[in-house]
Write an enzyme that holds these catalytic residues in place. Structure first.
Site, PDB file in Angstrom:
ATOM      1  N   SER A  70       0.751  -1.430  -0.180  1.00 55.45           N
ATOM      2  CA  SER A  70       0.134  -0.166   0.026  1.00 55.45           C
ATOM      3  C   SER A  70       0.724   1.216  -0.004  1.00 55.45           C
ATOM      4  O   SER A  70       0.180   2.449  -0.317  1.00 55.45           O
ATOM      5  CB  SER A  70      -1.303   0.043   1.204  1.00 55.45           C
ATOM      6  OG  SER A  70      -1.888  -0.871   0.776  1.00 55.45           O
ATOM      7  N   LYS A  73       0.230   3.323  -2.951  1.00 59.81           N
ATOM      8  CA  LYS A  73      -1.131   4.274  -2.977  1.00 59.81           C
ATOM      9  C   LYS A  73      -0.546   5.808  -2.979  1.00 59.81           C
ATOM     10  O   LYS A  73      -1.325   6.613  -3.362  1.00 59.81           O
ATOM     11  CB  LYS A  73      -1.917   4.078  -1.939  1.00 59.81           C
ATOM     12  CG  LYS A  73      -2.591   2.492  -2.119  1.00 59.81           C
ATOM     13  CD  LYS A  73      -3.354   2.205  -0.760  1.00 59.81           C
ATOM     14  CE  LYS A  73      -4.019   0.983  -1.223  1.00 59.81           C
ATOM     15  NZ  LYS A  73      -4.486   0.075  -0.054  1.00 59.81           N
ATOM     16  N   TYR A 200      -4.552  -2.588 -10.032  1.00 57.51           N
ATOM     17  CA  TYR A 200      -4.309  -2.151  -8.537  1.00 57.51           C
ATOM     18  C   TYR A 200      -3.139  -3.091  -7.940  1.00 57.51           C
ATOM     19  O   TYR A 200      -2.325  -2.851  -7.029  1.00 57.51           O
ATOM     20  CB  TYR A 200      -5.302  -2.009  -7.481  1.00 57.51           C
ATOM     21  CG  TYR A 200      -5.490  -2.150  -5.942  1.00 57.51           C
ATOM     22  CD1 TYR A 200      -5.120  -0.981  -5.523  1.00 57.51           C
ATOM     23  CD2 TYR A 200      -5.696  -3.278  -5.624  1.00 57.51           C
ATOM     24  CE1 TYR A 200      -4.794  -1.043  -3.998  1.00 57.51           C
ATOM     25  CE2 TYR A 200      -5.622  -3.367  -4.107  1.00 57.51           C
ATOM     26  CZ  TYR A 200      -5.240  -2.215  -3.514  1.00 57.51           C
ATOM     27  OH  TYR A 200      -4.746  -2.244  -2.046  1.00 57.51           O
ATOM     28  N   TYR A 250      -4.314   3.788   8.240  1.00 58.46           N
ATOM     29  CA  TYR A 250      -5.635   3.047   8.522  1.00 58.46           C
ATOM     30  C   TYR A 250      -6.190   3.375   9.937  1.00 58.46           C
ATOM     31  O   TYR A 250      -5.978   4.557  10.262  1.00 58.46           O
ATOM     32  CB  TYR A 250      -5.689   1.566   8.228  1.00 58.46           C
ATOM     33  CG  TYR A 250      -4.721   1.340   7.019  1.00 58.46           C
ATOM     34  CD1 TYR A 250      -5.372   1.547   5.729  1.00 58.46           C
ATOM     35  CD2 TYR A 250      -3.876   0.489   6.971  1.00 58.46           C
ATOM     36  CE1 TYR A 250      -4.677   1.470   4.538  1.00 58.46           C
ATOM     37  CE2 TYR A 250      -2.932   0.108   5.935  1.00 58.46           C
ATOM     38  CZ  TYR A 250      -3.438   0.623   4.546  1.00 58.46           C
ATOM     39  OH  TYR A 250      -2.714   0.430   3.508  1.00 58.46           O
ATOM     40  N   VAL A 268       1.416  -3.767   3.832  1.00 52.30           N
ATOM     41  CA  VAL A 268       1.522  -5.218   4.474  1.00 52.30           C
ATOM     42  C   VAL A 268       2.675  -5.998   4.049  1.00 52.30           C
ATOM     43  O   VAL A 268       2.766  -7.096   4.778  1.00 52.30           O
ATOM     44  CB  VAL A 268       0.298  -5.929   4.455  1.00 52.30           C
ATOM     45  CG1 VAL A 268      -0.902  -5.135   4.997  1.00 52.30           C
ATOM     46  CG2 VAL A 268      -0.059  -6.120   2.765  1.00 52.30           C
TER      47      VAL A 268
END
Ligand code: GLN
Length: 314
Positions: A70, A73, A200, A250, A268
């Site tokens: 991630s 992103k 993605y 998060y 992760v």
């Protein structure tokens, strides 16, 4: 903030951080549903700092490539914003912390298909869809961008997509596909759900070392100026950092801000990118995760580093 006179050199501090934070046991967890991330050696630990004055410091396993997951992103968001017409994107995704896990479905249903922010999976799927309008192979564009920031443009060197890993993750992507189908149903995805998830997942499967991630993130510490010129405007760089601070970890964003006091983005794969505006970009990597999916040793190391150096936005 320490002064030049009382602070040990950054390289010495990083060596000490590695000594103190390299895991000695397999505490924490590995991600469910991503087979290639299920058995990394628990004692891997690397850290790198790229400074706005052009220096790079590193220690431990800082040159071992890992799956950025991630952290990608941040880069896809910067590319989407840098390409112009940010309002078109911001009408499709908000900038609020979600308080839920990165792949939660519940909020998306209740909030009619508008993801809370671009760093939860639903929001990142919208960003990918937005990028795919210009370039159907958005993952390849992200990779090209990263290679340019890192300074590797030759085949076989620098960042690469682990296509095998992407393939196995894709076979376990029911939840991301569910998110994409929800988005489609609410009219917030333009490309087919399967194609967006595929793209993605390939972005998430980019392999980079701590040194490379720190170099790639440096534009955020430099008002949007990267290795090859302007990536985003100063105002957009500020905003990306703001979203990192409020949403980058998060449902642990508050705890991370409390402990580290810097904008960060985790993946992760065990990596965390952290920005010290005007000073440096930092990447730490250690594969075992806490219950929120953030690197256990990486978070502890960054809290320690921030305390020792005074690097903080507060
Ligand atoms: N590829 C992962 C997923 O979509 C990325 C999650 C993460 O790094 N937080 O579930």
């Amino acid at each position: 903030m320490m002064t030049a006179l009382d602070s040990p050199p950054v390289g010495v501090v990083l060596d000490d951080i590695v000594r103190n934070h390299r895991p000695r046991s397999a505490a924490g967890s590995v991600p469910r549903g991503i087979p290639h991330l299920s058995s990394p050696p628990f004692d891997r630990f690397g850290i790198a700092v790229a400074t706005t004055s052009g220096e790079v410091f590193s220690s431990g396993d800082a040159d071992v490539p890992f799956s950025i997951q991630s952290i990608s992103k941040v880069f896809s968001l910067a590319m989407a914003l840098g390409a112009g017409n940010p309002d078109a994107l911001w009408s499709r995704v908000l900038r609020e912390p979600s308080g839920t896990s990165f792949n939660s479905l519940v909020q998306l249903e209740v909030e009619h298909g508008i993801p809370r922010n671009p760093f939860i999976n639903a929001g990142a799927l919208v960003v990918t869809d937005h990028l795919m309008e210009k370039s159907p192979d958005a993952a390849a564009e992200v990779l090209r961008f990263l290679a340019g920031q890192v300074g590797h443009r030759n085949e076989g060197k620098g960042p690469f997509i682990d296509e095998l890993a992407a393939g196995t993750e894709l076979a376990h992507s029911s939840r991301n596909l569910a998110l994409a189908h929800f988005l489609t149903d609410f009219g917030n995805l333009r490309r087919p759900a399967q194609a967006v998830v595929e793209n993605y997942v390939r972005q998430c499967s980019i392999m980079m070392s701590c040194t490379e991630v720190a170099k790639a993130g440096l534009f955020l510490a430099q008002d949007g100026q990267g290795a090859q010129g302007t990536v985003v405007s100063p105002s957009q760089a500020k905003r990306i950092c703001s979203i990192m601070l409020t949403c980058g970890m998060y449902d642990a964003a508050g705890e991370f801000a409390f402990r580290v006091g810097l904008p960060g983005k985790s993946g992760v794969g065990g990596g965390i990118l952290v920005i010290v505006p005007g000073e440096c970009s930092i990447c730490v990597w250690s594969p075992r995760l806490d219950s929120k999916g953030n690197s256990l040793a990486g978070t502890a190391a960054l809290a320690d580093l921030s305390d020792r150096t005074g690097w903080s936005v507060f």
